[in-house]
Write an enzyme that holds these catalytic residues in place. Structure first.
Site, PDB file in Angstrom:
ATOM      1  N   ASP A 188       0.948  -1.346  -0.040  1.00 20.16           N
ATOM      2  CA  ASP A 188      -0.002   0.079   0.130  1.00 20.16           C
ATOM      3  C   ASP A 188       1.052   1.277  -0.029  1.00 20.16           C
ATOM      4  OD1 ASP A 188      -3.100   0.774   0.938  1.00 20.16           O
ATOM      5  OD2 ASP A 188      -1.760   2.091   1.550  1.00 20.16           O
ATOM      6  N   ASN A 196      -1.911  13.119  -3.708  1.00 20.72           N
ATOM      7  CA  ASN A 196      -3.046  13.512  -4.480  1.00 20.72           C
ATOM      8  C   ASN A 196      -3.373  15.065  -4.363  1.00 20.72           C
ATOM      9  OD1 ASN A 196      -3.754  11.597  -6.529  1.00 20.72           O
ATOM     10  ND2 ASN A 196      -4.828  10.528  -4.915  1.00 20.72           N
ATOM     11  N   HIS A 201      -4.798  14.794  -8.980  1.00 24.58           N
ATOM     12  CA  HIS A 201      -5.191  13.437  -9.122  1.00 24.58           C
ATOM     13  C   HIS A 201      -4.301  12.823 -10.428  1.00 24.58           C
ATOM     14  CE1 HIS A 201      -8.211  10.137  -9.049  1.00 24.58           C
ATOM     15  NE2 HIS A 201      -8.065  10.590  -7.755  1.00 24.58           N
ATOM     16  N   ASP A 205      -2.062   9.631 -10.657  1.00 25.14           N
ATOM     17  CA  ASP A 205      -2.263   8.456 -11.587  1.00 25.14           C
ATOM     18  C   ASP A 205      -1.111   7.879 -12.202  1.00 25.14           C
ATOM     19  OD1 ASP A 205      -5.088   8.506 -11.085  1.00 25.14           O
ATOM     20  OD2 ASP A 205      -5.646   9.310 -12.946  1.00 25.14           O
ATOM     21  N   GLU A 232      -4.844   2.424  -4.127  1.00 22.46           N
ATOM     22  CA  GLU A 232      -3.047   2.653  -4.059  1.00 22.46           C
ATOM     23  C   GLU A 232      -2.659   1.088  -3.488  1.00 22.46           C
ATOM     24  OE1 GLU A 232      -5.059   2.796  -1.501  1.00 22.46           O
ATOM     25  OE2 GLU A 232      -3.544   4.054  -0.040  1.00 22.46           O
TER      26      GLU A 232
END
Ligand code: GTP
Length: 317
Positions: A188, A196, A201, A205, A232
């Protein structure tokens, strides 16, 4: 007549790569010659005159993209060959076209029942044969593409949760059968919410894509799988892997992400992107479900997060 007598004209490696591979199965040498002249300019052709050769050619890599199969053969008939090909997971997806002089409707329907994609009656005309082959090759490619899309995460292009679900079931059963250990590594990204928030965002990505790409290369063995199973969150399934192997792999995961050196100014320590890792290893029993391994790895991940992140924790056994 020996099979060797019928060989395609010289085909360069490049041509082989460009052309589709056909396996033509027929016991009649004249018929094979006809196919050779009609098909070998467009396709890389292999020929087989017996059921045994047909099945072994179909299983051999590189496998044929399509098989043209005679119905009446001296040893096993074409229908039986088709049945065997369709039962074998290695060959079941190769499209089969029957080519036969038999026009009987019941025979044709039987061929389709056995899983052929087409049935052509001899004498075959080359343009029609080529048109049918080309259509079926196109359809097979599209089906293959659709299938692979259903198993890939659209953002990162690594295997998705669906593929994870199928793989863990399969590898779990295999581990029981061979009494082997299986390891699960849950990964994780740390402080990704802050990442973010800080960068947006879109950059988030890009970060996921980069991390996934590099971690994917760590699943090297045939039974292993790396997948994205949540926003994630990623997983590594390691078949026939003991605790030591899993810990080594977890260290490699943490090091790989750290080496990417992706800045995370949003994180409390303003450092680079890191991951926390939970490890669980089991020798599965018939009475247990793979979910127990996932839950153990998830608990370990929770402990890794709580003890400061950028580290691994091993589930208690
Ligand atoms: N950019 C991007 N963000 C995603 C995607 N999927 C999930 N996320 C984000 O990932 C973040 C996960 O946040 P949390 O679960 O709080 O985890 P975290 O901030 O990494 O905190 P810790 O795991 O405790 O270190 C959320 O902000 C989600 O919006 C995605 O596809 N793209």
């Amino acid at each position: 007549m020996q099979l060797k007598e019928i060989t395609t004209p010289h085909i360069s490696e490049l041509d082989v790569a460009k052309k589709s591979r056909l396996l033509v199965v027929d016991d009649d040498p004249n018929q094979l010659r006809f196919y050779l002249h009609g098909l070998s300019k467009l396709y890389y052709c292999q020929f087989a005159r017996t059921a045994h050769d047909a099945i072994s050619c179909a299983r051999q890599f590189p496998q044929p993209d399509l098989i043209i199969l005679d119905v009446v053969m001296p040893d096993l008939g074409g229908f039986e060959i088709c049945r065997l090909l369709k039962c074998d997971p290695l060959t079941s997806n190769i499209p089969v076209i029957f080519a036969s002089g038999i026009e009987d409707i019941d025979v044709k329907v039987r061929g389709f029942d056995l899983g052929c994609v087409d049935y052509i009656t001899k004498p075959v005309l080359v343009p029609e044969m080529n048109a049918r082959i080309s259509t079926h090759l196109k359809l097979a490619r599209q089906a293959h593409l659709l299938e692979s899309l259903a198993y890939l995460d659209p953002l990162t292009q690594v295997p998705n949760r669906r593929q994870y679900n199928e793989t863990i079931q399969r590898e779990w059963s295999r581990s029981i059968r061979y009494a082997q250990p299986i390891a699960m590594i849950l990964i994780d990204i740390d402080f990704f919410k802050q990442f973010n928030n800080f960068y947006g965002h879109g950059v988030g990505d890009d970060c996921l894509i980069k991390v996934a790409y590099h971690l994917h290369s760590l699943s090297r063995r045939p039974g292993d799988l790396f997948a994205r199973i949540g926003g994630e969150e990623f997983v590594l399934i390691l078949s026939d892997c003991d605790e030591l192997g899993a810990v080594n792999k977890a260290e490699e995961v943490i090091e790989t992400v750290s080496q990417l050196n992706i800045a995370n100014q949003g994180a409390p320590n303003h450092d680079r992107v890191t991951v926390s890792v939970g490890i669980a290893v089991a020798k599965p029993k018939v009475s247990e479900e793979p979910l127990s391994l996932f839950q153990a790895a998830d608990e370990a991940l929770y402990n890794a997060k709580n003890s400061g992140r950028d580290k691994y924790a091993l589930a208690e056994r």
